[in-house]
Design a protein around this motif. Structure first.
Motif, PDB file in Angstrom:
ATOM      1  N   UNK A 111     -26.999 -56.190  -5.734  1.00  0.00           N
ATOM      2  CA  UNK A 111     -27.983 -57.092  -5.113  1.00  0.00           C
ATOM      3  C   UNK A 111     -28.038 -56.634  -3.734  1.00  0.00           C
ATOM      4  N   UNK A 112     -29.340 -56.427  -3.089  1.00  0.00           N
ATOM      5  CA  UNK A 112     -29.503 -55.797  -1.829  1.00  0.00           C
ATOM      6  C   UNK A 112     -28.829 -56.925  -0.660  1.00  0.00           C
ATOM      7  N   UNK A 113     -28.761 -56.566   0.432  1.00  0.00           N
ATOM      8  CA  UNK A 113     -28.349 -57.268   1.525  1.00  0.00           C
ATOM      9  C   UNK A 113     -29.194 -58.363   1.981  1.00  0.00           C
ATOM     10  N   UNK A 114     -30.439 -57.975   1.600  1.00  0.00           N
ATOM     11  CA  UNK A 114     -31.732 -58.943   1.995  1.00  0.00           C
ATOM     12  C   UNK A 114     -31.936 -60.112   0.931  1.00  0.00           C
ATOM     13  N   UNK A 115     -31.195 -59.947  -0.084  1.00  0.00           N
ATOM     14  CA  UNK A 115     -31.210 -60.954  -1.168  1.00  0.00           C
ATOM     15  C   UNK A 115     -30.204 -61.800  -1.502  1.00  0.00           C
ATOM     16  N   UNK A 116     -30.579 -62.959  -2.160  1.00  0.00           N
ATOM     17  CA  UNK A 116     -29.518 -63.721  -2.400  1.00  0.00           C
ATOM     18  C   UNK A 116     -29.726 -64.143  -4.121  1.00  0.00           C
ATOM     19  N   UNK A 117     -28.588 -64.587  -4.598  1.00  0.00           N
ATOM     20  CA  UNK A 117     -28.803 -65.154  -5.853  1.00  0.00           C
ATOM     21  C   UNK A 117     -29.041 -66.749  -6.294  1.00  0.00           C
ATOM     22  N   UNK A 118     -30.006 -67.168  -6.630  1.00  0.00           N
ATOM     23  CA  UNK A 118     -30.431 -68.687  -6.691  1.00  0.00           C
ATOM     24  C   UNK A 118     -30.221 -68.638  -8.476  1.00  0.00           C
ATOM     25  N   UNK A 119     -29.492 -69.816  -8.773  1.00  0.00           N
ATOM     26  CA  UNK A 119     -29.413 -70.169 -10.414  1.00  0.00           C
ATOM     27  C   UNK A 119     -30.190 -71.277 -10.724  1.00  0.00           C
ATOM     28  N   UNK A 120     -31.059 -71.071 -11.639  1.00  0.00           N
ATOM     29  CA  UNK A 120     -31.947 -72.392 -11.982  1.00  0.00           C
ATOM     30  C   UNK A 120     -31.497 -72.770 -13.571  1.00  0.00           C
TER      31      UNK A 120
END
Length: 110
Positions: free
Chosen positions: A1-10
């Motif tokens: 995962x890049x530093x400018x991204x986050x993980x969202x779980x749906x």
């Protein structure tokens, strides 16, 4: 995962989770991002907290979110099936603190 991204779980209607990698450097709201991922969110008012058609239920990570505004609270209060963990996704700007957030689309919206 890049530093400018986050993980969202749906959480899907069948209970399974889909993990999305969301950019935090574009100024997107959770609603805008979910729509871009082709989730069935009406967002009739375009993100102005006037319709509640982008409501999500926060399953994990509610403590990561900023406090609800009076406008958001008032709009959620109009829903007959609002839950204590319901939020308007248009009012949630994607940011680093939201990494790992788990949501599901509210009620009949999924």
């Amino acid at each position: 995962m890049e530093a400018n991204n986050i993980n969202i779980h749906v959480q899907n209607p069948d209970g399974t989770l889909t993990t999305l990698e969301a950019p935090i450097d574009m100024g997107l709201s959770l609603m805008e991002y979910l729509k871009a991922c082709e989730y069935d969110i009406l967002a009739t008012c375009g993100g102005m907290a006037l319709c509640a058609t982008c409501c999500v239920d926060v399953l994990e990570g509610e403590d990561m979110l900023h406090e609800m505004s009076d406008d958001e609270y008032a709009m959620l209060d109009t829903l007959p099936d609002v839950l204590p963990n319901s939020r308007l996704s248009c009012q949630l700007k994607l940011n680093q603190e939201m990494d790992g957030l788990t949501i599901k689309l509210h009620g009949g919206l999924n």
